[in-house]
Design an enzyme around this catalytic site. Structure first.
Site, PDB file in Angstrom:
ATOM      1  N   CYS A  42      97.212  -3.856 -28.003  1.00 37.95           N
ATOM      2  CA  CYS A  42      96.301  -3.669 -29.133  1.00 37.95           C
ATOM      3  C   CYS A  42      95.817  -2.230 -29.140  1.00 37.95           C
ATOM      4  CB  CYS A  42      95.098  -4.620 -29.079  1.00 37.95           C
ATOM      5  SG  CYS A  42      93.882  -4.222 -30.376  1.00 37.95           S
ATOM      6  N   HIS A  50      77.649   3.051 -34.918  1.00 35.39           N
ATOM      7  CA  HIS A  50      76.867   2.053 -35.643  1.00 35.39           C
ATOM      8  C   HIS A  50      75.883   1.450 -34.651  1.00 35.39           C
ATOM      9  CE1 HIS A  50      79.280  -1.091 -33.780  1.00 35.39           C
ATOM     10  NE2 HIS A  50      80.382  -0.599 -34.317  1.00 35.39           N
ATOM     11  N   LYS A  71      81.240 -10.064 -36.096  1.00 31.31           N
ATOM     12  CA  LYS A  71      80.896  -8.925 -35.259  1.00 31.31           C
ATOM     13  C   LYS A  71      80.703  -7.693 -36.144  1.00 31.31           C
ATOM     14  CE  LYS A  71      82.508  -5.819 -31.689  1.00 31.31           C
ATOM     15  NZ  LYS A  71      83.611  -4.967 -31.297  1.00 31.31           N
ATOM     16  N   CYS A 103      91.901  -1.931 -29.160  1.00 30.86           N
ATOM     17  CA  CYS A 103      91.252  -2.078 -27.845  1.00 30.86           C
ATOM     18  C   CYS A 103      91.830  -1.109 -26.829  1.00 30.86           C
ATOM     19  CB  CYS A 103      91.446  -3.486 -27.287  1.00 30.86           C
ATOM     20  SG  CYS A 103      90.638  -4.800 -28.189  1.00 30.86           S
ATOM     21  N   HIS A 115      77.011   0.270 -31.068  1.00 29.20           N
ATOM     22  CA  HIS A 115      77.040   1.281 -29.999  1.00 29.20           C
ATOM     23  C   HIS A 115      75.615   1.670 -29.623  1.00 29.20           C
ATOM     24  CE1 HIS A 115      80.522   2.431 -32.770  1.00 29.20           C
ATOM     25  NE2 HIS A 115      81.107   1.868 -31.733  1.00 29.20           N
ATOM     26  N   HIS A 133      90.597  -7.002 -33.811  1.00 27.58           N
ATOM     27  CA  HIS A 133      91.089  -5.932 -34.694  1.00 27.58           C
ATOM     28  C   HIS A 133      92.079  -6.482 -35.707  1.00 27.58           C
ATOM     29  CE1 HIS A 133      89.534  -3.570 -31.214  1.00 27.58           C
ATOM     30  NE2 HIS A 133      89.114  -2.790 -32.187  1.00 27.58           N
ATOM     31  N   CYS A 155      95.376  -9.612 -31.573  1.00 29.41           N
ATOM     32  CA  CYS A 155      94.041  -9.436 -31.005  1.00 29.41           C
ATOM     33  C   CYS A 155      92.982  -9.837 -32.040  1.00 29.41           C
ATOM     34  CB  CYS A 155      93.851  -7.975 -30.602  1.00 29.41           C
ATOM     35  SG  CYS A 155      92.119  -7.517 -30.417  1.00 29.41           S
ATOM     36  N   LYS A 203      83.194  -1.165 -37.541  1.00 25.12           N
ATOM     37  CA  LYS A 203      83.627  -0.297 -38.626  1.00 25.12           C
ATOM     38  C   LYS A 203      84.793  -0.932 -39.363  1.00 25.12           C
ATOM     39  CE  LYS A 203      85.535   4.246 -39.532  1.00 25.12           C
ATOM     40  NZ  LYS A 203      86.313   5.312 -38.882  1.00 25.12           N
TER      41      LYS A 203
HETATM   42  N1  MSP Z   1      85.845   3.618 -25.167  1.00 25.19           N
HETATM   43  C1  MSP Z   1      85.633   2.278 -24.735  1.00 25.19           C
HETATM   44  C2  MSP Z   1      84.683   2.235 -23.552  1.00 25.19           C
HETATM   45  C3  MSP Z   1      85.094   3.020 -22.364  1.00 25.19           C
HETATM   46  S1  MSP Z   1      83.901   2.969 -21.114  1.00 25.19           S
HETATM   47  C4  MSP Z   1      84.664   3.593 -19.793  1.00 25.19           C
HETATM   48  C5  MSP Z   1      85.038   1.465 -25.878  1.00 25.19           C
HETATM   49  N2  MSP Z   1      84.454   2.143 -26.848  1.00 25.19           N
HETATM   50  S2  MSP Z   1      83.836   1.502 -28.171  1.00 25.19           S
HETATM   51  O1  MSP Z   1      83.312   2.612 -28.898  1.00 25.19           O
HETATM   52  O2  MSP Z   1      84.805   0.704 -28.836  1.00 25.19           O
HETATM   53  O3  MSP Z   1      82.723   0.505 -27.747  1.00 25.19           O
HETATM   54  C6  MSP Z   1      81.660   0.939 -26.969  1.00 25.19           C
HETATM   55  C7  MSP Z   1      80.640  -0.112 -26.777  1.00 25.19           C
HETATM   56  O4  MSP Z   1      80.050  -0.506 -28.002  1.00 25.19           O
HETATM   57  C8  MSP Z   1      81.146  -1.373 -26.101  1.00 25.19           C
HETATM   58  O5  MSP Z   1      80.282  -1.700 -25.025  1.00 25.19           O
HETATM   59  C9  MSP Z   1      81.024  -2.403 -27.181  1.00 25.19           C
HETATM   60  O6  MSP Z   1      80.737  -3.664 -26.661  1.00 25.19           O
HETATM   61  C10 MSP Z   1      79.857  -1.872 -27.986  1.00 25.19           C
HETATM   62  N3  MSP Z   1      79.843  -2.474 -29.291  1.00 25.19           N
HETATM   63  C11 MSP Z   1      80.716  -2.255 -30.331  1.00 25.19           C
HETATM   64  N4  MSP Z   1      80.391  -3.107 -31.345  1.00 25.19           N
HETATM   65  C12 MSP Z   1      79.347  -3.897 -30.969  1.00 25.19           C
HETATM   66  C13 MSP Z   1      78.518  -4.816 -31.625  1.00 25.19           C
HETATM   67  N5  MSP Z   1      78.754  -5.245 -32.861  1.00 25.19           N
HETATM   68  N6  MSP Z   1      77.403  -5.256 -30.954  1.00 25.19           N
HETATM   69  C14 MSP Z   1      77.065  -4.771 -29.729  1.00 25.19           C
HETATM   70  N7  MSP Z   1      77.829  -3.917 -29.081  1.00 25.19           N
HETATM   71  C15 MSP Z   1      79.107  -3.642 -29.573  1.00 25.19           C
HETATM   72  O7  MSP Z   1      85.118   0.258 -25.834  1.00 25.19           O
END
Ligand code: MSP
Length: 465
Positions: free
Chosen positions: A126, A18, A291, A129, A21, A146, A143, A294
């Site tokens: 969690c 989304h 936030k 996370c 990311h 989630h 948490c 998904k």
């Molecule tokens: N797999 C771990 C990261 C491992 S790095 C060695 C992870 N993955 S994640 O897919 O859950 O999240 C990846 C990134 O997306 C994180 O930096 C997270 O902050 C970012 N985002 C997820 N949702 C977000 C928003 N709503 N807004 C901005 N960024 C956010 O964590």
């Protein structure tokens, strides 16, 4: 040649991308492209985080083999980045055996150092996370990021990493040779470090979907230890990339700050590997005060933006709304307004006026260098300010000049008309040079229209929505 190595977090494979990311990926792409434009040798890495309990559970729910599940989902990330013209040099997957090998080697070093011991872990975890929770992580007993059912009670024998051993050294580093940006995050980490540090589990007893521990094959590497190592492993197994370690910049979101500024550094200190030079932690995209995620069902996909606004429209909107120090409220309506105001009615309209009124005029090239302050702002993820300055300085000013001089009321050979149109064309060329990293396709189109002389424009740059 100066080197520049920038990374994004590797995304969990249980989700499809989304724009939360996407914003980190677009940010890294803008930095990578700007540094290439500045003639640096760039290595831009992104990828997927494929091990751990959460991914295994997802595959099980879908009733398919975990590796097949990963192979099915990884392309959704690869394709999403392609559709946004992300210029990553490599896409790492943690199920790549070359990565797995480096993980084993690095953990072995930590073991040889005497930094691990076996103990019982008892507490909350969690699964969302993939994190062992402490008291201060909890809200109403679970948490807050989630759904409550993701917080589960664990009791298992684990190998622990002596994180506490590195507390003093980390405090010293952060105080004297800081690598944590922005400043607020540095303070947050320092305060937490000074409050005391517990050791942390580095393996899992009952999660088979992971890399076996080199010295105890019955346990697998805790998914975060595996994932963080991706930043380093890619520089080890890819040809000609060794010189890129230590990374210049890790980009990440705020909920994974601790992993990237304390645990990762302690792992590297233990393994006697150089530390990354800088981490930048951004905030979140929010929708109606929540936030974007998904699990909350409020996510906007990058494809939705590309379909509505085109690739460069999507990139532009993400850059301008980037949640750098504060959370950023976004929504499709807001995006539409911004797109129309800045891209259709301002930049697009300027190009179309200049091309229409100035067709055939010669535009001499004026040498100029990208302003240092602009580079600094982009390097500090202040995209809104940086791009805003380009618009004010080159785009708004030119549109205002046109409105003042009204060249359409003057004869074609009127000196004033020629002067204002060539001036606007030159400003557009400069804007295009500045915006190359943000909107590569648009920048190229603008330059093509104005290369040597002004050419007539077929269609518009950004159709109004
Ligand atoms: N797999 C771990 C990261 C491992 S790095 C060695 C992870 N993955 S994640 O897919 O859950 O999240 C990846 C990134 O997306 C994180 O930096 C997270 O902050 C970012 N985002 C997820 N949702 C977000 C928003 N709503 N807004 C901005 N960024 C956010 O964590």
């Amino acid at each position: 040649m100066k080197k520049f190595y920038v990374t994004t977090p590797i995304y969990y494979i249980n989700d499809i991308p989304h724009i939360g990311h996407t914003c980190t990926t677009v940010a890294a792409d803008i930095l990578a492209r700007l540094h290439r434009q500045l003639n640096e040798e760039v290595f831009f890495l992104t990828g997927t985080d494929e091990h751990g309990q959460k991914v295994a559970e997802c595959a099980e729910k879908e009733g398919i083999d975990t590796k097949n599940y990963c192979d099915k989902i990884a392309p959704t990330f690869i394709n999403a980045w392609k559709s946004l013209e992300i210029s990553n040099d490599f896409f790492i997957r943690t199920t790549d055996p070359r990565h797995e090998k480096v993980v084993g080697e690095l953990l072995q070093k930590i073991y040889d150092k005497g930094d691990v011991y076996k103990a019982k872990y008892e507490g909350l975890y969690c699964v969302g996370c993939e994190k062992f929770l402490t008291e201060s992580d909890l809200e109403d007993g679970h948490c807050p990021l989630h759904p409550p059912e993701k917080t589960v009670q664990k009791s298992e024998e684990n190998w622990f990493f002596k994180l506490s051993k590195y507390a003093e050294q980390l405090i010293d580093l952060i105080e004297n040779d800081n690598y944590i940006f922005p400043e607020g995050k540095r303070k947050e980490v320092l305060a937490k470090l000074k409050a005391g540090l517990n050791d942390i589990s580095l393996s899992r007893e009952n999660v088979s979907w992971g890399i076996p521990l080199p010295w105890d094959k019955k346990q697998t590497v805790y998914v975060w230890f595996d994932a963080l190592i991706n930043y380093y492993s890619a520089t080890q197994f890819l040809e000609n990339k060794e010189g890129f370690w230590p990374a210049d910049l890790h980009l990440l979101g705020k909920e994974i700050l601790w992993f990237h500024t304390v645990i990762w550094q302690a792992m590297l200190l233990s393994a006697e590997i150089e530390l990354p030079k800088k981490t930048y932690t951004h905030s979140f995209y929010m929708i109606d005060g929540q936030k974007m995620s998904k699990s909350l069902g409020n996510a906007i996909s990058p494809q939705q933006l590309v379909d509505l606004f085109g690739v460069d429209g999507a990139r532009y909107l993400i850059a301008r709304s980037f949640p750098s120090e504060n959370d950023s409220d976004v929504g499709i309506e807001r995006f539409k307004e911004k797109y129309n105001a800045d891209l259709a009615n301002n930049l697009g309209n300027l190009l179309s006026r200049v091309c229409k009124l100035g067709e055939g005029l010669i535009v001499e090239e004026v040498k100029f260098e990208i302003d240092k302050k602009y580079i600094e702002q982009i390097d500090n993820l202040k995209f809104d300010e940086a791009i805003g300055w380009v618009f004010e300085n080159y785009v708004d000013k030119s549109n205002n000049r046109l409105n003042e001089v009204t060249p359409w009321k003057l004869e074609a050979d009127d000196a004033k008309r020629i002067e204002v149109l060539t001036e606007c064309a030159q400003n557009l060329r400069r804007a295009a040079a500045y915006l190359q990293a943000v909107m590569p396709g648009t920048s190229e189109k603008i330059l093509k229209q104005l290369d040597g002389k002004i050419r007539s424009l077929a269609g518009g740059l950004f159709p109004r929505i």
